[in-house]
Design an enzyme around this catalytic site. Structure first.
Site, short mmCIF file in Angstrom:
data_model
loop_
_atom_site.label_atom_id
_atom_site.label_comp_id
_atom_site.label_asym_id
_atom_site.label_seq_id
_atom_site.Cartn_x
_atom_site.Cartn_y
_atom_site.Cartn_z
N GLY A 1 -49.76 -18.85 -21.72
CA GLY A 1 -49.77 -18.64 -23.16
C GLY A 1 -51.07 -18.06 -23.66
O GLY A 1 -51.24 -17.86 -24.85
N CYS A 2 -51.99 -17.78 -22.76
CA CYS A 2 -53.28 -17.18 -23.12
C CYS A 2 -53.25 -15.71 -22.72
O CYS A 2 -52.73 -15.36 -21.66
CB CYS A 2 -54.42 -17.88 -22.40
SG CYS A 2 -54.60 -19.62 -22.83
N ALA A 3 -53.82 -14.86 -23.56
CA ALA A 3 -53.87 -13.43 -23.24
C ALA A 3 -54.81 -13.17 -22.06
O ALA A 3 -54.57 -12.28 -21.26
CB ALA A 3 -54.33 -12.63 -24.46
#
Length: 139
Positions: A49-51
């Site tokens: 969920g983190c870029a």
């Protein structure tokens, strides 16, 4: 319910009038945060969920919650350090009770992070809360 370190960070942010100065401070916190051992950068510690690439390695010792972490993005590494100031050292049962959105809102982060960074920050908080809640249930 915030940790003393986090309260000190809130005070520091209050003295930094300009968001650019606050942004630099977060980056400096990331630079000072101890690196995560490469052996711990595995799928089990990766935060989805983190870029950017983010790994969190939570640990509980004597009922106290702590974690190590790292990211390939300096601002995100700084956000990991901010979260460490918020959660590190709390009794494991108190971690899920911390209102991270309200506490981080005191820093103004919600107003100045991109939507991708905000989503990543929420994903890190979710992981921290889940691990702490599972550990609290075991004890």
């Amino acid at each position: 319910m915030a940790q003393e370190r986090f309260e000190e960070l809130v005070e520091t942010f209050a003295f930094l009038d300009d968001w650019e100065d606050r942004y630099r401070h977060v980056i400096d916190m990331g630079r000072a945060f101890p690196p995560l051992d490469d052996a711990l950068k595995v799928p089990a510690t990766k935060v989805e969920g983190c870029a950017s690439q983010v790994w969190l390695h939570p640990r509980v010792a004597e009922g106290q919650f702590d974690f190590a972490g790292e990211s390939d993005a300096m601002i995100v590494r700084g956000l990991i350090a901010v979260l460490h100031d918020l959660y590190g050292g709390l009794p494991v049962g108190e971690v899920p009770q911390v209102d991270a959105a309200a506490e981080l809102g005191r820093l103004g982060l919600d107003e100045h992070l991109s939507s991708q960074r905000s989503n990543g920050l929420r994903a890190m908080v979710k992981r921290i809360r889940e691990v702490a809640a599972a550990e609290a249930e075991r004890t």
